[in-house]
Design a protein around this motif. Structure first.
Motif, PDB file in Angstrom:
ATOM      1  N   ALA A 126       0.805  -1.179   0.067  1.00 51.27           N
ATOM      2  CA  ALA A 126       0.072  -0.096  -0.287  1.00 51.27           C
ATOM      3  C   ALA A 126       1.183   1.323   0.151  1.00 51.27           C
ATOM      4  O   ALA A 126       1.751   1.551   0.791  1.00 51.27           O
ATOM      5  N   PRO A 127       0.825   2.107  -1.086  1.00 49.52           N
ATOM      6  CA  PRO A 127       1.379   3.363  -0.947  1.00 49.52           C
ATOM      7  C   PRO A 127       1.227   4.312   0.074  1.00 49.52           C
ATOM      8  O   PRO A 127       0.251   4.215   0.638  1.00 49.52           O
ATOM      9  N   ARG A 128       2.050   5.316   0.274  1.00 52.79           N
ATOM     10  CA  ARG A 128       1.933   6.131   0.920  1.00 52.79           C
ATOM     11  C   ARG A 128       1.787   7.909   0.467  1.00 52.79           C
ATOM     12  O   ARG A 128       2.683   8.545   0.379  1.00 52.79           O
ATOM     13  N   LEU A 188     -10.488   4.623   1.200  1.00 53.28           N
ATOM     14  CA  LEU A 188      -9.410   3.863   1.690  1.00 53.28           C
ATOM     15  C   LEU A 188      -8.733   4.600   2.670  1.00 53.28           C
ATOM     16  O   LEU A 188      -7.930   3.642   3.182  1.00 53.28           O
ATOM     17  N   TYR A 189      -8.452   5.813   2.431  1.00 56.78           N
ATOM     18  CA  TYR A 189      -7.428   6.705   3.263  1.00 56.78           C
ATOM     19  C   TYR A 189      -8.064   7.484   3.946  1.00 56.78           C
ATOM     20  O   TYR A 189      -9.313   8.076   3.812  1.00 56.78           O
ATOM     21  N   ARG A 190      -7.430   7.684   5.196  1.00 55.22           N
ATOM     22  CA  ARG A 190      -7.861   9.049   6.269  1.00 55.22           C
ATOM     23  C   ARG A 190      -6.864  10.116   6.209  1.00 55.22           C
ATOM     24  O   ARG A 190      -5.599   9.513   5.862  1.00 55.22           O
ATOM     25  N   LYS A 191      -7.219  11.124   6.534  1.00 54.32           N
ATOM     26  CA  LYS A 191      -6.221  12.320   6.721  1.00 54.32           C
ATOM     27  C   LYS A 191      -5.480  12.304   8.224  1.00 54.32           C
ATOM     28  O   LYS A 191      -6.425  12.199   9.228  1.00 54.32           O
ATOM     29  N   THR A 192      -4.101  12.315   8.450  1.00 49.57           N
ATOM     30  CA  THR A 192      -3.719  12.408   9.851  1.00 49.57           C
ATOM     31  C   THR A 192      -2.608  13.361   9.789  1.00 49.57           C
ATOM     32  O   THR A 192      -2.230  14.035   8.508  1.00 49.57           O
ATOM     33  N   PRO A 234      -3.687   4.692   4.921  1.00 47.45           N
ATOM     34  CA  PRO A 234      -4.506   3.508   4.842  1.00 47.45           C
ATOM     35  C   PRO A 234      -5.225   3.489   6.172  1.00 47.45           C
ATOM     36  O   PRO A 234      -4.737   3.542   7.006  1.00 47.45           O
ATOM     37  N   ASP A 235      -6.672   3.466   5.930  1.00 47.72           N
ATOM     38  CA  ASP A 235      -7.577   3.769   7.188  1.00 47.72           C
ATOM     39  C   ASP A 235      -7.885   2.149   7.669  1.00 47.72           C
ATOM     40  O   ASP A 235      -8.990   1.813   7.959  1.00 47.72           O
ATOM     41  N   PHE A 236      -6.697   1.220   8.192  1.00 48.58           N
ATOM     42  CA  PHE A 236      -6.635   0.266   8.635  1.00 48.58           C
ATOM     43  C   PHE A 236      -5.436  -0.129   9.477  1.00 48.58           C
ATOM     44  O   PHE A 236      -4.370   0.502   9.129  1.00 48.58           O
TER      45      PHE A 236
END
Length: 297
Positions: free
Chosen positions: A154-156, A190-194, A200-202
């Protein structure tokens, strides 16, 4: 209370005390079976947002979309051994008990469909009608290897535009039916902001739960569990390009189940987007027909 997005957040305790999350759509809807939505391995309740809006507003059903432990807004588990479909099925039953839901129609995408098979063994009376989205009792090793490869790598990305680019690079050949808006919805689910950027949201340790699988030989099947669902109305949706649910397995499912409907989602792979191609209306129609006939016993 529902937000302007059409849902409310619901938090509850798992049997072991972990704090888990679900979204509730159409909370005031009553008099019809509610619908429970169960996502894939690393996915979350946001996958069902558009379908849930349709079912709650057009079909007037309450919809509950769950985040499993370690996904979305549910707490991560310190023990990755708890990331298994047996414990996750128990978590779903705990959520339904907390909501006072004794029976419902169920939609399971990929891993969600496996959890439905387990629920059929644990508490079959809760299942009134079932939609399996690109999953069945036989899991093709090729498809699971594909999932493991893209989950592991999973990419960043820095922006959602980069997420869309990466998703298209990985999945575009299997999903030529998707529009720009479809890819953008997938990216936001699929993704969340941090503070560290997009993630990835898992729980990243979910990858470790797949590490020990031997994909060089056939995987154990769930035909006994599938056959136990024979009295429950069933709709199976298969992506025409799916590597996880084969056309041969789908045909066997047709011959072994007495009350089954099937749909092939053209130009989609694993797993079809349930908000596309007229699928919301077809899913709603299936639940309507099943409820008129009384559903599972």
């Amino acid at each position: 209370m529902p937000t302007e997005q059409g849902f409310s957040d619901f938090f509850y305790a798992a049997p072991d005390g972990l704090c888990l999350h679900a979204r509730i759509y159409g909370e005031a809807n009553s008099g019809r079976w509610p619908v429970v939505c169960l996502p894939g391995l690393t996915r979350n309740c946001r996958d069902f947002h558009d379908l849930a809006l349709y079912l709650s507003t057009q079909a007037r059903r309450k919809v509950v979309a769950f985040d499993y432990r370690g996904r979305g807004q549910s707490a991560y588990d310190a023990d990755i051994g708890h990331y298994n479909i047996g414990i996750e099925a128990g978590d779903i039953l705990a959520g339904l008990a907390a909501l006072g839901i004794e029976q419902a129609g169920f939609i399971g995408t990929s891993r969600g469909g496996l959890i439905i098979h387990v629920l059929g063994a644990m508490r079959p009376a809760v299942l009134k009608a079932i939609v399996l989205n690109d999953i069945g009792p036989v899991i093709e090793a090729q498809g699971l290897a594909h999932i493991r490869s893209y989950v592991d790598l999973a990419p960043r990305p820095k922006t959602y535009a980069e997420v869309v680019r990466d998703l298209r690079s990985t999945h575009g050949a299997d999903f030529s039916a998707l529009t720009d808006a479809d890819w953008e919805r997938m990216a936001s689910a699929l993704y969340r902001k941090t503070e560290e950027g997009l993630l990835p949201d898992f729980d990243s340790r979910l990858v470790d739960t797949l590490a020990g699988l031997d994909l060089s030989s056939p995987l154990p099947d769930l035909w006994p569990q599938f056959d136990a669902l024979a009295a429950i109305p069933l709709l199976v949706i298969r992506g025409a390009n799916s590597k996880l649910l084969s056309a041969e397995t789908l045909e066997q499912m047709r011959t072994r189940h007495t009350d089954i409907e099937t749909i092939t989602a053209d130009d989609q792979g694993h797993a079809p987007f349930l908000e596309t191609g007229g699928l919301p209306g077809k899913v709603a129609g299936f639940f309507d027909r099943a409820e008129r006939r009384g559903g599972g016993k």
